[in-house]
Scaffold this active site. Structure first.
Site, PDB file in Angstrom:
ATOM      1  N   TYR A   1      11.951  -6.114  78.970  1.00 21.66           N
ATOM      2  CA  TYR A   1      11.026  -7.151  78.469  1.00 21.66           C
ATOM      3  C   TYR A   1      11.571  -7.776  77.182  1.00 21.66           C
ATOM      4  CZ  TYR A   1       6.493  -8.931  76.667  1.00 21.66           C
ATOM      5  OH  TYR A   1       5.463  -9.696  76.160  1.00 21.66           O
TER       6      TYR A   1
ATOM      7  N   ALA B   1      14.636  -7.937  76.190  1.00 21.73           N
ATOM      8  CA  ALA B   1      15.821  -8.741  76.498  1.00 21.73           C
ATOM      9  C   ALA B   1      15.421 -10.074  77.133  1.00 21.73           C
ATOM     10  CB  ALA B   1      16.746  -7.959  77.434  1.00 21.73           C
TER      11      ALA B   1
ATOM     12  N   ASN C   1       3.515 -19.387  80.116  1.00 24.50           N
ATOM     13  CA  ASN C   1       2.796 -18.208  79.622  1.00 24.50           C
ATOM     14  C   ASN C   1       2.910 -17.004  80.563  1.00 24.50           C
ATOM     15  OD1 ASN C   1       0.437 -16.861  78.004  1.00 24.50           O
ATOM     16  ND2 ASN C   1      -0.230 -16.868  80.145  1.00 24.50           N
TER      17      ASN C   1
ATOM     18  N   VAL D   1       5.705 -17.902  89.600  1.00 23.10           N
ATOM     19  CA  VAL D   1       6.729 -18.676  88.881  1.00 23.10           C
ATOM     20  C   VAL D   1       8.151 -18.215  89.188  1.00 23.10           C
ATOM     21  CG1 VAL D   1       5.160 -19.312  87.004  1.00 23.10           C
ATOM     22  CG2 VAL D   1       6.576 -17.232  86.791  1.00 23.10           C
TER      23      VAL D   1
ATOM     24  N   SER E   1       7.751 -13.057  72.601  1.00 24.05           N
ATOM     25  CA  SER E   1       7.088 -11.858  72.059  1.00 24.05           C
ATOM     26  C   SER E   1       7.856 -11.384  70.841  1.00 24.05           C
ATOM     27  CB  SER E   1       7.085 -10.747  73.117  1.00 24.05           C
ATOM     28  OG  SER E   1       6.717  -9.506  72.532  1.00 24.05           O
TER      29      SER E   1
ATOM     30  N   LYS F   1      12.525 -11.663  76.778  1.00 24.29           N
ATOM     31  CA  LYS F   1      11.868 -12.521  75.781  1.00 24.29           C
ATOM     32  C   LYS F   1      12.870 -13.039  74.751  1.00 24.29           C
ATOM     33  CE  LYS F   1       7.523 -12.370  77.199  1.00 24.29           C
ATOM     34  NZ  LYS F   1       6.911 -13.539  77.868  1.00 24.29           N
TER      35      LYS F   1
HETATM   36  P1  NAP Z   1      -1.985 -10.878  80.972  1.00 21.52           P
HETATM   37  O1  NAP Z   1      -3.382 -10.809  80.470  1.00 21.52           O
HETATM   38  O2  NAP Z   1      -1.380  -9.698  81.638  1.00 21.52           O
HETATM   39  O3  NAP Z   1      -1.883 -12.152  81.916  1.00 21.52           O
HETATM   40  C1  NAP Z   1      -0.677 -12.455  82.546  1.00 21.52           C
HETATM   41  C2  NAP Z   1      -0.903 -13.653  83.402  1.00 21.52           C
HETATM   42  O4  NAP Z   1       0.308 -13.976  84.086  1.00 21.52           O
HETATM   43  C3  NAP Z   1      -1.970 -13.435  84.443  1.00 21.52           C
HETATM   44  O5  NAP Z   1      -2.701 -14.641  84.581  1.00 21.52           O
HETATM   45  C4  NAP Z   1      -1.161 -13.163  85.717  1.00 21.52           C
HETATM   46  O6  NAP Z   1      -1.942 -13.580  86.817  1.00 21.52           O
HETATM   47  C5  NAP Z   1       0.024 -14.074  85.479  1.00 21.52           C
HETATM   48  N1  NAP Z   1       1.260 -13.738  86.179  1.00 21.52           N
HETATM   49  C6  NAP Z   1       1.923 -12.562  86.186  1.00 21.52           C
HETATM   50  N2  NAP Z   1       3.039 -12.677  86.915  1.00 21.52           N
HETATM   51  C7  NAP Z   1       3.082 -13.957  87.377  1.00 21.52           C
HETATM   52  C8  NAP Z   1       3.981 -14.691  88.183  1.00 21.52           C
HETATM   53  N3  NAP Z   1       5.088 -14.126  88.680  1.00 21.52           N
HETATM   54  N4  NAP Z   1       3.703 -15.978  88.452  1.00 21.52           N
HETATM   55  C9  NAP Z   1       2.585 -16.567  87.957  1.00 21.52           C
HETATM   56  N5  NAP Z   1       1.695 -15.927  87.190  1.00 21.52           N
HETATM   57  C10 NAP Z   1       1.947 -14.631  86.902  1.00 21.52           C
HETATM   58  O7  NAP Z   1      -0.954 -11.299  79.828  1.00 21.52           O
HETATM   59  P2  NAP Z   1      -1.208 -11.722  78.312  1.00 21.52           P
HETATM   60  O8  NAP Z   1      -1.294 -10.472  77.526  1.00 21.52           O
HETATM   61  O9  NAP Z   1      -2.255 -12.763  78.223  1.00 21.52           O
HETATM   62  O10 NAP Z   1       0.223 -12.361  77.980  1.00 21.52           O
HETATM   63  C11 NAP Z   1       0.503 -13.728  78.186  1.00 21.52           C
HETATM   64  C12 NAP Z   1       1.914 -13.995  77.700  1.00 21.52           C
HETATM   65  O11 NAP Z   1       2.022 -13.627  76.327  1.00 21.52           O
HETATM   66  C13 NAP Z   1       2.979 -13.216  78.438  1.00 21.52           C
HETATM   67  O12 NAP Z   1       4.146 -13.992  78.583  1.00 21.52           O
HETATM   68  C14 NAP Z   1       3.230 -12.036  77.529  1.00 21.52           C
HETATM   69  O13 NAP Z   1       4.518 -11.479  77.717  1.00 21.52           O
HETATM   70  C15 NAP Z   1       3.063 -12.691  76.165  1.00 21.52           C
HETATM   71  N6  NAP Z   1       2.716 -11.758  75.093  1.00 21.52           N
HETATM   72  C16 NAP Z   1       1.550 -11.022  75.142  1.00 21.52           C
HETATM   73  C17 NAP Z   1       1.258 -10.150  74.103  1.00 21.52           C
HETATM   74  C18 NAP Z   1      -0.004  -9.331  74.079  1.00 21.52           C
HETATM   75  O14 NAP Z   1      -0.118  -8.451  73.198  1.00 21.52           O
HETATM   76  N7  NAP Z   1      -0.971  -9.563  74.947  1.00 21.52           N
HETATM   77  C19 NAP Z   1       2.140 -10.009  73.025  1.00 21.52           C
HETATM   78  C20 NAP Z   1       3.298 -10.769  73.022  1.00 21.52           C
HETATM   79  C21 NAP Z   1       3.574 -11.633  74.057  1.00 21.52           C
HETATM   80  P3  NAP Z   1      -1.934 -12.940  88.283  1.00 21.52           P
HETATM   81  O15 NAP Z   1      -1.900 -11.455  88.123  1.00 21.52           O
HETATM   82  O16 NAP Z   1      -3.226 -13.473  88.847  1.00 21.52           O
HETATM   83  O17 NAP Z   1      -0.715 -13.503  88.934  1.00 21.52           O
END
Ligand code: NAP
Length: 258
Positions: A160, A162, A96, A70, A147, A164
């Site tokens: 991160y 900043a 996402n 992205v 987040s 978000k």
């Molecule tokens: P995750 O399990 O680490 O998954 C991240 C996803 O993003 C993976 O599918 C990864 O796939 C993809 N990705 C990473 N960089 C990318 C890029 N440059 N272009 C396209 N795809 C990319 O993350 P998650 O924990 O599910 O989090 C999802 C979202 O929720 C994120 O925005 C995160 O900041 C937010 N969030 C998560 C939490 C939490 O506790 N888990 C809390 C608050 C917010 P590849 O590696 O295959 O590219």
């Protein structure tokens, strides 16, 4: 009385970063509801199994996987073009894709800062702007993943937090600019969610999340998918420019020693 307004069926959604965690759960939920989903990540080998799993299941929605980083404008343009070619348009965009690492502010290099801001904030800008003309064609919704770090800050995640915070602010401004185009823009700002990365970091598993107790400091991807489905649905028609912050416990400032 009806519950029809909670469905998103018949629409086409793009979910970025859907090879694991929250994005995967949102894509599967949408497909469960009869949405055709386009899932992307940086590596087709990671994300194709998600689309294959949806296509081979009895879910009513179809799925297409596209390799897309992205942060790269050309790749985002190809993602949106592939979506329109396959399904004829875009109704829902879920920004996402996200990533981070922990470091003292003093130790964050320009490259580290730029990488985190690029993925979390600039990636959201690219995808939303490129998808814009299709979302405006007949109306649509954008659901951004921010987040709690973007709401409150987060120690050792200044880049991160900043980025978000930028996503939350962009959500509000864009919701205003696109309101007259019938595109609703909202975001979800979760606390900890038991995705593989967080499970490894915290030494816990989603299987251990127990909703029978009042200790709700860890959410599941499915609980975030519930909110994404709601925000994308007509049931959220009066919600515009909001940041929904699922965190399991109320945000109350209290000194536990008193
Ligand atoms: P995750 O399990 O680490 O998954 C991240 C996803 O993003 C993976 O599918 C990864 O796939 C993809 N990705 C990473 N960089 C990318 C890029 N440059 N272009 C396209 N795809 C990319 O993350 P998650 O924990 O599910 O989090 C999802 C979202 O929720 C994120 O925005 C995160 O900041 C937010 N969030 C998560 C939490 C939490 O506790 N888990 C809390 C608050 C917010 P590849 O590696 O295959 O590219």
């Amino acid at each position: 009385m009806t519950v029809e307004q909670f469905h998103v069926d018949g629409e086409t959604a793009v979910v970025t970063g859907a090879s694991s965690g929250i994005g995967k759960s949102i894509a599967e939920r949408f497909a469960d509801d009869g949405v055709d989903v386009v899932v992307c990540s940086r590596d087709i080998d990671n994300v194709e199994p998600i689309a294959d799993g949806i296509a081979e299941s009895d879910r009513p929605g179809d799925a297409l996987a596209v390799e897309c980083d992205v942060t790269e404008r050309d790749a985002v343009e190809a993602l949106i073009a592939a979506t329109v070619e396959e399904f004829g348009g875009i109704d829902v965009l879920v920004n996402n894709a996200g990533a981070s690492f922990m470091a003292n502010f003093d130790d964050i290099t320009p490259n580290g800062w730029g990488t985190v801001v690029d993925i979390n904030l600039t990636g959201t800008y690219h995808c939303t702007q490129v998808a814009g003309e299709h979302l405006k064609d007949g109306g649509g919704t954008v659901v951004n993943l921010a987040s709690v770090a973007g709401e409150q800050g987060a120690p050792y995640m200044s880049h991160y937090g900043a980025a978000k915070a930028g996503v939350i602010n962009l959500t509000r401004t864009l919701a205003f600019e696109w309101a007259s185009e019938n595109v609703r823009v909202n975001c979800i700002s979760p606390g900890y969610v038991a995705t593989p990365g967080v499970e490894a970091q915290m030494g816990v598993s989603a299987d251990e999340v127990d909703r029978e107790t009042v200790e709700r400091r860890l959410g599941t991807s499915e609980e975030i998918a519930d909110i994404a489905q709601f925000l994308a649905s007509p049931a959220a028609s009066y919600l515009v420019g909001q940041s929904i912050a699922p965190a399991g416990v109320p945000d109350i400032k209290e000194d536990p020693e008193i």
